[in-house]
Write a protein that holds these residues in place. Structure first.
Motif, mmCIF file in Angstrom:
data_model
loop_
_atom_site.group_PDB
_atom_site.id
_atom_site.type_symbol
_atom_site.label_atom_id
_atom_site.label_comp_id
_atom_site.label_asym_id
_atom_site.label_seq_id
_atom_site.Cartn_x
_atom_site.Cartn_y
_atom_site.Cartn_z
ATOM 1 N N VAL A 34 38.308 -3.461 -17.294
ATOM 2 C CA VAL A 34 37.708 -2.537 -16.315
ATOM 3 C C VAL A 34 36.213 -2.346 -16.547
ATOM 4 C CG1 VAL A 34 39.759 -1.179 -15.732
ATOM 5 C CG2 VAL A 34 38.363 -0.512 -17.709
ATOM 6 N N ASP A 35 35.730 -2.667 -17.744
ATOM 7 C CA ASP A 35 34.316 -2.435 -18.062
ATOM 8 C C ASP A 35 33.436 -3.647 -17.754
ATOM 9 O OD1 ASP A 35 35.047 0.091 -19.117
ATOM 10 O OD2 ASP A 35 35.595 -0.854 -21.020
ATOM 11 N N ILE A 36 34.037 -4.748 -17.374
ATOM 12 C CA ILE A 36 33.259 -5.970 -17.115
ATOM 13 C C ILE A 36 32.501 -5.814 -15.789
ATOM 14 C CG2 ILE A 36 33.377 -8.473 -16.715
ATOM 15 C CD1 ILE A 36 34.176 -7.664 -19.566
ATOM 16 N N ASP A 37 31.240 -6.128 -15.822
ATOM 17 C CA ASP A 37 30.377 -5.933 -14.653
ATOM 18 C C ASP A 37 29.433 -7.133 -14.577
ATOM 19 O OD1 ASP A 37 28.940 -4.936 -12.581
ATOM 20 O OD2 ASP A 37 28.241 -3.132 -13.621
ATOM 21 N N LEU A 38 29.596 -7.966 -13.567
ATOM 22 C CA LEU A 38 28.758 -9.155 -13.449
ATOM 23 C C LEU A 38 27.701 -8.943 -12.357
ATOM 24 C CD1 LEU A 38 31.404 -12.048 -13.585
ATOM 25 C CD2 LEU A 38 30.246 -10.905 -15.480
ATOM 26 N N PRO A 39 26.546 -9.560 -12.472
ATOM 27 C CA PRO A 39 25.536 -9.461 -11.410
ATOM 28 C C PRO A 39 26.101 -9.985 -10.083
ATOM 29 C CG PRO A 39 24.621 -10.519 -13.375
ATOM 30 C CD PRO A 39 26.089 -10.394 -13.598
ATOM 31 N N GLY A 40 25.885 -9.229 -9.024
ATOM 32 C CA GLY A 40 26.341 -9.671 -7.704
ATOM 33 C C GLY A 40 27.829 -9.516 -7.481
ATOM 34 N N MET A 41 28.485 -8.754 -8.350
ATOM 35 C CA MET A 41 29.947 -8.646 -8.295
ATOM 36 C C MET A 41 30.403 -7.856 -7.064
ATOM 37 S SD MET A 41 32.318 -7.262 -11.423
ATOM 38 C CE MET A 41 32.060 -5.492 -11.197
ATOM 39 N N LEU A 42 31.373 -8.416 -6.349
ATOM 40 C CA LEU A 42 31.983 -7.738 -5.210
ATOM 41 C C LEU A 42 33.271 -7.038 -5.662
ATOM 42 C CD1 LEU A 42 31.636 -10.670 -2.645
ATOM 43 C CD2 LEU A 42 30.121 -8.668 -2.874
ATOM 44 N N HIS A 43 33.818 -6.226 -4.740
ATOM 45 C CA HIS A 43 35.030 -5.468 -5.067
ATOM 46 C C HIS A 43 36.117 -5.772 -4.047
ATOM 47 C CE1 HIS A 43 33.039 -3.059 -8.191
ATOM 48 N NE2 HIS A 43 31.968 -3.342 -7.471
ATOM 49 N N ALA A 44 37.307 -6.011 -4.552
ATOM 50 C CA ALA A 44 38.418 -6.399 -3.682
ATOM 51 C C ALA A 44 39.379 -5.237 -3.473
ATOM 52 C CB ALA A 44 39.188 -7.569 -4.308
ATOM 53 N N ARG A 45 39.927 -5.169 -2.277
ATOM 54 C CA ARG A 45 41.049 -4.266 -1.970
ATOM 55 C C ARG A 45 42.029 -5.070 -1.116
ATOM 56 N NH1 ARG A 45 42.489 -0.862 -4.608
ATOM 57 N NH2 ARG A 45 43.217 0.578 -3.026
ATOM 58 N N VAL A 46 43.294 -4.644 -1.146
ATOM 59 C CA VAL A 46 44.294 -5.392 -0.381
ATOM 60 C C VAL A 46 45.031 -4.492 0.612
ATOM 61 C CG1 VAL A 46 44.666 -7.183 -2.110
ATOM 62 C CG2 VAL A 46 46.025 -5.072 -2.202
ATOM 63 N N LEU A 47 45.456 -5.116 1.693
ATOM 64 C CA LEU A 47 46.304 -4.467 2.697
ATOM 65 C C LEU A 47 47.751 -4.730 2.311
ATOM 66 C CD1 LEU A 47 46.246 -2.990 5.486
ATOM 67 C CD2 LEU A 47 46.535 -5.249 6.527
ATOM 68 N N ARG A 48 48.547 -3.658 2.316
ATOM 69 C CA ARG A 48 49.942 -3.796 1.868
ATOM 70 C C ARG A 48 50.905 -3.493 3.003
ATOM 71 N NH1 ARG A 48 50.438 -4.280 -3.666
ATOM 72 N NH2 ARG A 48 48.472 -4.027 -4.790
ATOM 73 N N SER A 49 52.056 -4.106 2.914
ATOM 74 C CA SER A 49 53.055 -3.957 3.967
ATOM 75 C C SER A 49 53.622 -2.546 4.009
ATOM 76 C CB SER A 49 54.208 -4.939 3.731
ATOM 77 O OG SER A 49 55.295 -4.584 4.561
ATOM 78 N N PRO A 50 53.705 -1.951 5.210
ATOM 79 C CA PRO A 50 54.405 -0.668 5.341
ATOM 80 C C PRO A 50 55.907 -0.855 5.536
ATOM 81 C CG PRO A 50 53.434 -1.263 7.437
ATOM 82 C CD PRO A 50 53.126 -2.405 6.484
ATOM 83 N N HIS A 51 56.358 -2.094 5.664
ATOM 84 C CA HIS A 51 57.770 -2.387 5.919
ATOM 85 C C HIS A 51 58.428 -2.969 4.673
ATOM 86 C CE1 HIS A 51 57.268 -1.739 10.212
ATOM 87 N NE2 HIS A 51 56.188 -2.500 10.166
ATOM 88 N N GLY A 52 59.696 -2.663 4.497
ATOM 89 C CA GLY A 52 60.441 -3.243 3.387
ATOM 90 C C GLY A 52 60.759 -4.716 3.615
ATOM 91 N N HIS A 53 60.889 -5.077 4.876
ATOM 92 C CA HIS A 53 61.258 -6.453 5.199
ATOM 93 C C HIS A 53 60.842 -6.686 6.653
ATOM 94 C CE1 HIS A 53 64.645 -9.746 5.030
ATOM 95 N NE2 HIS A 53 63.436 -10.261 4.854
ATOM 96 N N ALA A 54 60.001 -7.636 6.899
ATOM 97 C CA ALA A 54 59.558 -7.885 8.276
ATOM 98 C C ALA A 54 58.971 -9.276 8.379
ATOM 99 C CB ALA A 54 58.507 -6.857 8.699
#
Lengths: 774, 165
Positions: A34-54
């Motif tokens: 968590v402490d690693i920080d690189l020059p120009g580093m971007l940040h990722a987030r993900v979209l998760r399914s609201p359905h159990g099965h679809a």
């Protein structure tokens, strides 16, 4: 501490000095992923399914791609260009992002890399996904019914390992089962000769690891010539291999670095955040940090809930004869480590007892819930819960004291667990007797009741094969001109104390203080190959490689000195970076520079260890060591409220030889408290396919207030371990006996038998009511 | 867009005894502000819901979850983090007691636990076991089973009293 070894005093072994990582960790200087920080580093987030099965009809990410600060968007459109965009241990079934379907609430559908997490979250909100909901599968027992929905329509891509005598495995043996492990030994008609046959069913709840450092990595694929990955991961070489396969890269173009890990407990084996981060980094041409929230952790990896059906045949004197079992493990939506967990739960279900006949079938059942995987105890926790509960039940049915019943049937020291296996390397009765003494078990009949509050005591012996399956270990020890020691090996520091214990072994062999050793940072480019930090293998497997590496370096140093001094190496000893010959002391540094010049030299020793392969052993090679956790509990059960108070909890493991006593104690007590929480309250609660308590506030983990008033542990040192100085592995054993010891104590107190975890007041009251209803 | 919703301002406070002047935004948490500094990564974020206490810092001597305090709330305050406890390289008695008792394993909760203990001992130099257990129960450690932490706090209290003698 009961030291039973008579070894001479040593510089390092058995010393309760500061851990190697103490200074960094108490001063806030320790570096985590968590402490690693690189020059120009971007940040990722993900979209998760609201359905159990679809089924996914369509994904429209065009608005997200056009948003400010967004550098890359990853959907199934992008992963289609990746050579093999799925991962898993035995079975490659988990996509980097969903392709045709989502299979649990939380399944990753899309990912964004942006200037910051806020920008990434806003972009995710602009992604439109058209789902066609499908029926969900959440019940283990009906998952294979012909009308159950099917998580995977296609045949699995995977392997079955090469098993030895009596063991077998199968991919997809039936609907919604990704793997079956089976084991069989002894005559099939053994039940016919039994005086009694008892069948009981046990249910095991599901926990999340709740490691405080989230799943996190930083991936850098901004250069053409290779990728760099910093990750909070227990098995960097396995992840390197997966990354190479997924993206079609050469392994020597992938550098995986693992700083300190802020807790894992099994969860950080195999790919988790890494494929998404790498794919985004490649698209963006910039480094990407992907750090999950703690809530997302619940959706990423969990323990296996289980149903365990045991059929046990005994003689009327309590002699165990035959044990058949069927185990259903809730593996969630993707196989992850489930086939291996099935193997271990199935293999361990007979416990540390002697049977003439064992037959077991263990099924990894796929459901529309979060993927389950490795969790401290690794199938052994489930097995011990059922096994140690039923032994107690059978003893009471036969009118035999549960302690005597165990004594009668325990495997002897040196006796193979099953044919072809290695011998038991702890005296199981010695440990049981210790619990009996420490708990005051013989006096339990005199425990005072307090009105509606009744007291009782229970025992249990947790059991697992330790050290992993067929696991090689390689270590390198370098010693500089000045006697500074570099220890290179792939065991990662998760908190278990690997740096401390392994450094102590190397230092001891080189006649140096542990402070002279630096445990080198882990980088797959430079660290010797390792399969992973798991299965309590650190000291018992890697420890043997480190031991041999240090001895190899020592041999080189002594031979060098012998050449210089004109004598035989056998005449020399090494201590404090001096060569001792009788009462002469020869400092090494000037001797080395005299030979190699002023810049000096480095001595390098390598050490390798692996248990030999054996077709006679059911699981490829004989077990490295047996990890035992003995436990005992005294409870007070309030018959009006159903509340169970654990007044005393005593656990003990066998370290073989405690390389570092504080580290050993920490492993046993930390494991025991995890077991205590599972026994009494900690669990993931699902409503259908929806996890309803997947956050820190509503998911209850144990606090200091939850400790029993009398909570103690003893590290036994029985001295029979295969590791350096007689050591055995630690870390999982003491979790195993806790839940069944408490359930057995409840039975002792109020005569009810709870077969489902956790042991809540509601269940206690219901069982009391049922008991009183004729 | 982010600028409009989250205006910048200049913040002044004291960090580990030294004055800090920093430009930040109204939506920035204290923990994020600290972690952006090169010397501030000892403050760890885990649950980010003020439950686990990994991010505990001292604000005017009181333990607070840095994840759930806005940076602007510490204007004019004295903030102490794990980086501010050692004196000329010498560990504080609490840090030394945590080190000697192996009151940590993975280390991710350790800064928060140590600051919690510092706050307790500043208020009550001789806490009984129940008080220690009560205070330590406001933070989560997933590794140790708590025994060594409780012992370290008692040990630290003794060390502090002896040092004050």
């Amino acid at each position: 501490m009961t030291a039973t070894t008579n070894d001479p005093p040593t510089r390092n072994i058995g010393r309760a000095d500061r851990r190697a990582d103490a200074r960094e960790k108490v001063s806030g200087q320790g570096v985590y992923t968590v402490d690693i920080d690189l020059p120009g580093m971007l940040h990722a987030r993900v979209l998760r399914s609201p359905h159990g099965h679809a089924r996914i009809r369509a994904i429209d990410a065009s608005a997200a791609r056009a948003m400010p600060g967004v550098h890359a968007v990853l959907t199934r459109d992008e992963t289609a260009a990746i050579p093999m965009p799925v991962y898993g241990y035995f079975i490659k079934d988990q996509p980097i992002v969903a392709t045709d379907k989502v299979r649990y609430e939380g399944d990753i559908v899309a990912a964004v890399a942006a200037e910051d997490e806020g920008a990434a979250n806003r972009a995710l909100a602009a992604i439109r996904v058209d789902y066609e909901p499908l029926p969900v599968v959440t019940d283990l027992e009906s998952a294979s019914d012909p009308d159950a929905a099917e998580l995977f329509e296609d045949a699995p891509v995977g392997i079955v390992p090469k098993y030895g005598a009596g063991a077998s495995g199968a991919l997809r043996p039936r609907r919604n089962v990704c793997y079956r492990f089976s084991y069989e030994t002894g005559p099939a008609d053994a039940f016919a000769e039994c005086d009694h046959v008892f069948e009981d069913v046990f249910r095991f709840s599901r926990m999340h690891h709740f490691h405080l450092e989230p799943f996190v990595c930083v991936a850098d694929w901004s250069r053409e010539d290779g990728v760099a990955l910093w990750t909070s991961c227990q098995n960097p070489f396995a992840v390197r291999k997966e990354i190479a396969r997924i993206f079609g890269l050469a392994e020597n173009r992938i550098s995986v670095r693992v700083p300190y890990i802020g807790g894992a407990f099994g969860s950080k084996n195999g790919c988790k955040t890494e494929p998404v981060a790498l794919a985004l980094s490649r698209l963006a041409g910039r480094p990407v940090r992907f750090c999950l929230t703690l809530e997302e952790g619940f959706l990423t990896n969990t323990q296996h809930a289980a149903i365990l059906k045991l059929k046990t045949g005994v003689m009327r004197d309590g002699t165990l004869v035959a044990r058949e079992s069927e185990i259903l493990l809730d593996s969630g939506a993707y196989s992850d480590g489930s086939p291996l967990v099935a193997e271990k739960a199935g293999y361990r279900i007979s416990g540390p007892y002697r049977y003439r006949r064992i037959k077991t079938d263990c099924y990894s059942v796929m459901t529309n819930t979060a993927p389950a995987g490795p969790f401290r105890g690794f199938g052994g926790t489930q097995a011990s819960w059922a096994c140690e509960s039923q032994i107690d039940m059978i003893a009471r049915r036969l009118g035999i004291d549960p302690c005597e019943m165990r004594h009668k049937n325990l495997i002897d020291l040196g006796e193979p667990f099953v044919p072809g296996e290695s011998g038991m390397d702890s005296d199981l009765r010695e440990g049981l007797d210790l619990v009996v003494r420490e708990l005051g078990y013989r006096r339990r009949g005199a425990l005072p009741d307090d009105g509606a509050v009744k007291r009782g005591m229970g025992l249990a012996i947790g059991f697992k094969d330790g050290g992993g399956i067929n696991k090689p270990a390689l270590a390198r020890v370098k010693v500089s001109t000045n006697g500074d020691i570099f220890l290179q090996c792939g065991t990662v520091e998760i908190g278990q104390g690997a740096h401390t214990a392994l450094s102590a072994v190397a230092a001891e062999r080189l006649g140096a203080d542990r402070a002279r050793v630096r445990y080198m940072p882990i980088d797959t480019d430079h660290s010797p190959f390792d399969q992973g930090t798991n299965a309590s293998s650190g000291i018992a497997v890697m420890g043997q490689a480190v031991d041999r590496a240090a001895l190899a370096a020592r041999r080189q140093i002594l031979e060098f000195a012998a050449g210089t001094l004109g004598c035989a190496a056998e005449e020399l000893d090494l201590a404090g970076w001096e060569i001792r010959r009788g009462n002469e002391a020869h400092p090494l540094a000037p001797m080395i520079m005299d030979r190699f010049g002023g810049t000096g030299w480095e001595f390098v020793g390598e050490g390798f260890h692996k248990a030999p392969n054996s077709p006679a052993a059911p699981l490829e090679s004989p077990c490295v060591f047996w990890e035992i956790g003995w436990g005992g509990a005294q409870v007070a059960v309030d018959t009006e409220t159903g509340k169970v108070t654990v007044e005393t909890l005593f656990v003990t493991g066998d370290a073989g030889r405690a390389i570092h006593p504080l580290v050993c104690r920490g492993q046993d007590e930390g494991a025991a408290v995890m077991g205590l929480a599972q026994a009494l309250f900690e669990r993931m609660i699902y409503d259908g396919s929806r996890l309803v308590n997947g956050d820190a506030l509503t998911y209850r983990v144990p606090l200091a207030d939850d400790l029993p008033a009398d909570f103690r542990s003893v590290t036994q040192e029985q001295g029979h371990g295969p590791g350096p100085f007689g050591a055995k592995g630690m870390g999982e054993g003491a979790m195993l006996p806790v839940a069944s010891a408490i359930a057995n104590a409840i039975h002792d107190a109020v005569g009810i038998r709870l077969t489902e975890l956790p042991l809540t007041p509601e269940r206690v009251l219901a069982a009391l009511a049922a008991k009183d209803t004729p | 867009m982010a600028e409009r919703l989250d205006p910048r301002f200049d913040l002044s406070f004291t960090l580990n005894g030294a004055p800090v002047e920093v430009a930040t935004t109204t939506a920035t948490t204290l923990a994020d502000l600290l972690r952006e500094r090169r010397d501030g990564r000892g403050t760890k974020l885990a649950c980010e819901r003020a439950v686990c206490g990994a991010c505990t810092v001292l604000i005017d001597g009181l333990p607070r979850a840095g994840c759930s305090v806005f940076a602007f709330e510490v204007a004019g305050c004295e903030v102490v983090t794990v980086e501010g406890l050692a004196t000329d390289g010498a560990l504080s008695p609490v840090q030394a007691a945590f080190a000697d008792n192996a009151a940590f394993q993975c280390g991710f909760c350790t800064a928060g636990m140590i600051l919690l203990a510092e706050a307790l001992l500043a208020r009550d130099p001789d806490p009984d076991e129940a008080t220690i257990r009560d205070w330590i129960s406001s933070n989560i450690c997933r590794c140790t089973g708590y025994g060594p932490i409780l012992e370290a706090v008692g040990d630290a209290a003794r060390r502090r009293r002896e040092a004050a003698r």
